[in-house]
Motif scaffolding. Structure first.
Motif, mmCIF file in Angstrom:
data_model
loop_
_atom_site.group_PDB
_atom_site.id
_atom_site.type_symbol
_atom_site.label_atom_id
_atom_site.label_comp_id
_atom_site.label_asym_id
_atom_site.label_seq_id
_atom_site.Cartn_x
_atom_site.Cartn_y
_atom_site.Cartn_z
ATOM 1 N N SER A 41 0.923 -1.260 -0.119
ATOM 2 C CA SER A 41 -0.408 0.419 -0.005
ATOM 3 C C SER A 41 0.808 1.104 0.071
ATOM 4 N N ILE A 42 2.076 0.631 0.704
ATOM 5 C CA ILE A 42 3.550 2.347 0.388
ATOM 6 C C ILE A 42 3.259 2.490 -1.062
ATOM 7 N N LYS A 43 4.039 1.559 -1.814
ATOM 8 C CA LYS A 43 4.186 1.677 -2.904
ATOM 9 C C LYS A 43 3.535 2.735 -3.856
ATOM 10 N N GLY A 44 4.391 3.580 -4.696
ATOM 11 C CA GLY A 44 4.019 4.545 -5.540
ATOM 12 C C GLY A 44 4.235 6.719 -5.027
ATOM 13 N N TRP B 77 4.319 9.912 -3.677
ATOM 14 C CA TRP B 77 3.789 9.682 -2.797
ATOM 15 C C TRP B 77 4.440 12.032 -2.950
ATOM 16 N N THR C 130 9.229 14.762 -3.080
ATOM 17 C CA THR C 130 8.266 13.746 -3.708
ATOM 18 C C THR C 130 9.293 12.915 -3.062
ATOM 19 N N SER D 195 8.876 8.810 -3.419
ATOM 20 C CA SER D 195 8.262 7.731 -3.538
ATOM 21 C C SER D 195 9.589 5.672 -3.767
ATOM 22 N N LYS E 212 -0.712 9.734 -1.032
ATOM 23 C CA LYS E 212 -0.145 9.204 -2.422
ATOM 24 C C LYS E 212 -1.163 9.643 -2.863
ATOM 25 N N GLN E 213 -0.148 9.327 -4.163
ATOM 26 C CA GLN E 213 -0.795 10.581 -5.715
ATOM 27 C C GLN E 213 -2.099 9.440 -6.467
#
Length: 133
Positions: free
Chosen positions: A28-31, A33, A63, A65, A132-133
């Motif tokens: 869920s943290i991947k991606g 921010w 950011t 990432s 999270k974007q």
């Protein structure tokens, strides 16, 4: 015999769900921010309003990432690059590099889908929240 069969089914099921939960939290943290909010705690005697505004504009570009379950790309204040990270059971995100040269290795805290980072400078501190974007 029936107790053995029940346990042989129950224990793997519990292990499966525990593994699934821990993987889901990491996934869920991947991606990417991005900054959602910045709060300033600066001594107004040492900083002008325009200086504080400039800090805010710089931090707004920050950011995080999370590339996978162990690497985060950070563009934050004076930190730029890839770092290893771990998340403890309290949501505290600790970062480190290969030579352990980071002076303050707490990136922030993950809670309720928000990462909160406290950035200390010579002139005060900022609390930056990422979403999270």
């Amino acid at each position: 015999m029936s107790k053995f069969i029940k346990l042989s089914v129950i224990i793997p099921t519990i292990v499966f769900y525990c593994l699934m939960f821990s993987c889901t939290e990491k996934n869920s943290i991947k991606g990417l921010w991005v900054v959602d909010n910045i709060s300033f705690y600066f001594d107004e005697k040492k900083n002008t309003p325009s200086m504080i505004k400039q800090f805010g504009e710089q931090e707004q570009q920050s950011t995080l990432s999370f590339l996978n379950d162990s690497i985060v790309n950070i563009k934050l204040n004076k930190m730029n690059g890839n770092y290893h990270y771990i998340i403890d059971k309290h949501g505290i995100i600790t970062i480190y590099d290969n030579d352990n040269s980071l002076p303050d290795n707490i990136l922030g805290t993950l809670s309720d889908g928000i990462i909160t980072s406290i950035i200390k400078t010579d002139t005060g501190k900022m609390t930056v929240t990422f979403i999270k974007q």
